[in-house]
Design a protein around this motif. Sequence first.
Motif, PDB file in Angstrom:
ATOM      1  N   ARG A  15      49.031  91.206   7.780  1.00 26.59           N
ATOM      2  CA  ARG A  15      47.618  90.860   7.847  1.00 26.59           C
ATOM      3  C   ARG A  15      46.841  91.778   6.916  1.00 26.59           C
ATOM      4  NH1 ARG A  15      50.271  90.659  12.125  1.00 26.59           N
ATOM      5  NH2 ARG A  15      50.251  88.879  13.493  1.00 26.59           N
TER       6      ARG A  15
ATOM      7  N   PHE B 129      38.893  86.302  10.164  1.00 29.79           N
ATOM      8  CA  PHE B 129      38.972  86.496  11.604  1.00 29.79           C
ATOM      9  C   PHE B 129      38.298  87.801  12.001  1.00 29.79           C
ATOM     10  CE2 PHE B 129      42.325  83.481  10.921  1.00 29.79           C
ATOM     11  CZ  PHE B 129      42.407  82.751  12.098  1.00 29.79           C
TER      12      PHE B 129
ATOM     13  N   MET C  27      38.289  90.441  15.098  1.00 34.58           N
ATOM     14  CA  MET C  27      39.117  90.753  16.260  1.00 34.58           C
ATOM     15  C   MET C  27      38.567  91.903  17.089  1.00 34.58           C
ATOM     16  SD  MET C  27      42.449  92.449  14.445  1.00 34.58           S
ATOM     17  CE  MET C  27      42.998  93.265  15.912  1.00 34.58           C
TER      18      MET C  27
ATOM     19  N   LEU D  10      41.391  89.967   8.488  1.00 32.93           N
ATOM     20  CA  LEU D  10      40.778  90.324   9.763  1.00 32.93           C
ATOM     21  C   LEU D  10      39.805  91.483   9.582  1.00 32.93           C
ATOM     22  CD1 LEU D  10      43.844  89.332  10.418  1.00 32.93           C
ATOM     23  CD2 LEU D  10      43.301  90.161  12.662  1.00 32.93           C
TER      24      LEU D  10
ATOM     25  N   ILE E  69      43.648  93.813   6.920  1.00 30.47           N
ATOM     26  CA  ILE E  69      42.687  94.279   7.921  1.00 30.47           C
ATOM     27  C   ILE E  69      41.663  95.216   7.288  1.00 30.47           C
ATOM     28  CG2 ILE E  69      42.409  95.548  10.080  1.00 30.47           C
ATOM     29  CD1 ILE E  69      45.189  94.577  10.882  1.00 30.47           C
TER      30      ILE E  69
ATOM     31  N   THR F 206      47.038  84.706  13.263  1.00 33.83           N
ATOM     32  CA  THR F 206      46.434  85.584  12.261  1.00 33.83           C
ATOM     33  C   THR F 206      47.360  86.021  11.137  1.00 33.83           C
ATOM     34  OG1 THR F 206      46.930  87.558  13.573  1.00 33.83           O
ATOM     35  CG2 THR F 206      44.776  86.489  13.934  1.00 33.83           C
TER      36      THR F 206
END
Length: 157
Positions: free
Chosen positions: A63, A97, A99, A45, A65, A40
């Motif tokens: 990342r 992604f 999660m 995400l 997020i 990742t």
Amino acid sequence: MYKGKKIIHIVAVNALNAIGKDGKLIWYCKEDLLHFKASTIGNILIVGSTTAQGMPNVVNQGRYIFTVSSKGPNKTLEQALDKAVELANEMGKKEIFIMGGASIYKQTSPFTDKAIVSLIDNSEMGDTFYHVPDHLKEYHQDVKQEFTIFYYSTPEE
């Protein structure tokens, strides 16, 4: 696929398909955390607020997020997805992604293109579970020392 972006579930489950209990993971597997990091890093995400609260800060590093929370700027999953798609377009990314948690996985299941599922050697009972979307088919396994990674995709992939 969501507005031209591939949606990927990335999740760790135990032998009972549990992903957690009381908002936390029910195991610690350093090797899987390293796998998560490698998969990742540098990517976009989406995570639910309960899962976000239980994440170590290291997960946030490197990342992008988007947290779905009634108290934050992304009050709905759709708002978070739309912002993630906008950023993905700016960055030239083709994937987003997911999660967790269970509710976010369930809501995105109908348009999920891939799933990366780590099966952890643990059978503790949890209160939150994950199931691979029915339209995805397993295409690869990667056996590690402490866990096995199962890769799923749509038949078109």
